[in-house]
Design an enzyme around this catalytic site. Structure first.
Site, PDB file in Angstrom:
ATOM      1  N   LYS A 282     -18.842  51.992  19.995  1.00 32.57           N
ATOM      2  CA  LYS A 282     -19.326  52.150  21.366  1.00 32.57           C
ATOM      3  C   LYS A 282     -19.459  50.824  22.108  1.00 32.57           C
ATOM      4  O   LYS A 282     -19.416  50.798  23.352  1.00 32.57           O
ATOM      5  CB  LYS A 282     -20.678  52.866  21.347  1.00 32.57           C
TER       6      LYS A 282
ATOM      7  N   SER B  68     -16.161  55.852  12.665  1.00 32.77           N
ATOM      8  CA  SER B  68     -16.516  55.282  13.966  1.00 32.77           C
ATOM      9  C   SER B  68     -17.867  54.600  14.034  1.00 32.77           C
ATOM     10  O   SER B  68     -18.115  53.835  14.973  1.00 32.77           O
ATOM     11  CB  SER B  68     -16.444  56.384  15.028  1.00 32.77           C
TER      12      SER B  68
END
Lengths: 334, 334
Positions: B57, B313
């Site tokens: 992110k 991720s």
């Protein structure tokens, strides 16, 4: 065979680095600004759990086997190890097409035994207290004409492990860091003495330390007395990978020359270091691999206002042991 | 503001890559020969838990904030997020000198809230079921003149997350691998649609998939019906990071164009994937970060005889949750 070879020097480590380059992973140097803020210094983690076979041991093993003659490779090799050297040798042997037999303690972590077998090695077990693992392995070597690969006290092994040194110095430079100190876990001393030999050659102003579990500080006592000292116990540390009885002849000679000392951390401090590596660096580190980090966190190696590189040397830990370490660390901080 | 911008294209991802390069980590592509042997294919893991703030992110957040004007940066930003976007935005804002307020669910993992605060952000909490987090954040933005940074449905965010795509293709090439497929976890779709947009531009023969938790397969159903579908539930998955209610307008348009489908894994399969990442890759992966890996291990994405890259991720998982996942996986294989 090893007694004829001189002490390894920086040139041997450079040669080893070239020899192993294509087969090894240049593991990353991790850093976390939040952790740095909290410690008031700069902490760099050399992430050897990300190395092939999950620990640095692959470096020395590959450097060793790739120097054997075609005849020696055909005849095969034998090694004795509590686990990480076993996996490193087994995988290097597989890659270089050499049959491998590994002598492992019956209480070695299940993951290490399974992985050694998965690389195609034949595993023979022994009892840490009753049996002499080196004698078993050397007997096998003699009977079957195999080459014995010692876990640490051999110039080819030390040079292989030492290849971490130039990587650290180079990666730190790329990160704009000037290294005040480097610390690496120590069992027989192949890793710490190899790295120190390289680092002192390239960056003489950088301090180099070994790290040992409390109660298994044979290197610290050997350095203090100037003669090789043995650990009183051979079992009983959380750090299953760091239970060698004493420094080797080669490793001790190099340690006296190039190490600035050997520092100590308790089992609980090691669990705390594993938890920090988990939480802040997303890295799985086994107990023995985290003892250097524990020596920074417990203050044995001061970091305030300085840049310290910690070698986390391996990540081969059973899930149950890892869960217990996280739980221990949670209880300590609760 | 975002409604004026066109769909992001590969050139936008290239520009984002240049913009964020100095601030981000080029995370490694991990591989384990033993795992490959077992799967009968080649598995490459893009290790975004090693990214700054522990997840991908940061890429989108930094790409977004670095495009704000000096006035906008001074006025500050506001974001809403279950945790990883919060941390990414907070840290990018800190680095770029922008005051940040983050709206987070009251049941977000403690580690994510603590880390967001540690980056200097002001945290405002909300209830996932009763409150509309976007309305709270947009209200704050309006009252205080702050720029709202949406978690996924904005071209600058998508382009930032998409920078993983060219890295994967380049790193796979360096490893001598030709990519048959790439899979990435999907909540609102910024990551999976961004990566697919890049990968299809550079390597058109590579299949691109999203991965969702079972019961939260809004993208799979949206792709099947051709219109945006919502999840029935907004809570109740183990994958706390993957609870966006539906695909965004930008992300769905890109997904339809560039994704070959969205695959699904159960919570237990996700726990198994976390355990494999722990055991074989020494990588800490959070539940939502492991759903792509779970889709390979459960057979949804076939790997036999092929090369598949899985994006893991993020790694921001509380110790207790991680311990429970390892225990669940151990029970399943026992």
């Amino acid at each position: 065979m090893s007694s004829d070879l001189p002490l390894p020097a920086y040139a041997d480590i450079e040669a080893a680095a070239q020899r192993i380059e294509a087969a090894t992973i240049r593991t990353p140097l991790l850093e976390n600004p939040r952790v740095n803020d909290r410690l008031g210094g700069r902490l760099l983690i050399k992430a050897e759990p990300l190395q092939r076979t999950g620990s640095f041991k692959f470096r020395g093993a590959y450097n060793f086997i790739s120097q054997l003659s075609p005849d020696q490779r055909r005849a095969g090799i034998v090694a004795w190890s509590s686990g990480n050297h076993a996996q490193g040798v087994a995988e290097a042997a597989r890659l270089l097409g050499t049959p491998a037999t590994i002598v492992m303690p019956i209480d070695a972590p299940a993951i290490k035994v399974a992985n050694t077998r998965a690389s195609g090695a034949h595993v023979v077990t022994y009892d840490r207290i009753k049996d002499d693992r080196e004698a078993i392995a050397r007997g096998l070597a003699e009977r079957e004409g195999r080459t014995a690969i010692p876990p640490y006290d051999h110039p080819w092994i030390i040079a292989g492990q030492g290849t971490i040194g130039p990587e650290i110095v180079d990666q730190a430079q790329s990160a704009g860091a000037s290294l005040d100190a480097v610390i690496a876990p120590c069992s027989g001393g192949g890793l710490s003495s190899g790295i120190a030999t390289a680092v002192k050659a390239i960056s003489p102003g950088t301090q180099c330390f070994a790290a040992e579990p409390a109660g298994f500080d044979d290197l610290a006592r050997s350095l203090a007395t100037g003669t090789i000292q043995r650990n009183e116990r051979l079992v009983g540390s959380f750090c299953d990978a760091l239970l060698a009885p004493c420094p080797g002849n080669y490793t001790f000679a190099l340690a006296r020359k190039n190490l600035d000392g050997s520092l100590v951390a308790t089992d609980d401090e090691v669990a705390g270091a594993m938890e920090l590596a988990f939480r802040e660096f997303k890295l799985v580190v086994e107990p023995g691999g985290a003892v250097g980090l524990a020596c920074v966190l417990n203050g044995a190696l001061p970091i305030q206002g300085r840049t310290v590189c910690v070698v986390c040397s391996g990540g081969n830990v059973d899930g149950e042991v890892f869960r217990a370490a996280l739980a221990t660390a949670a209880r300590r901080t609760a």
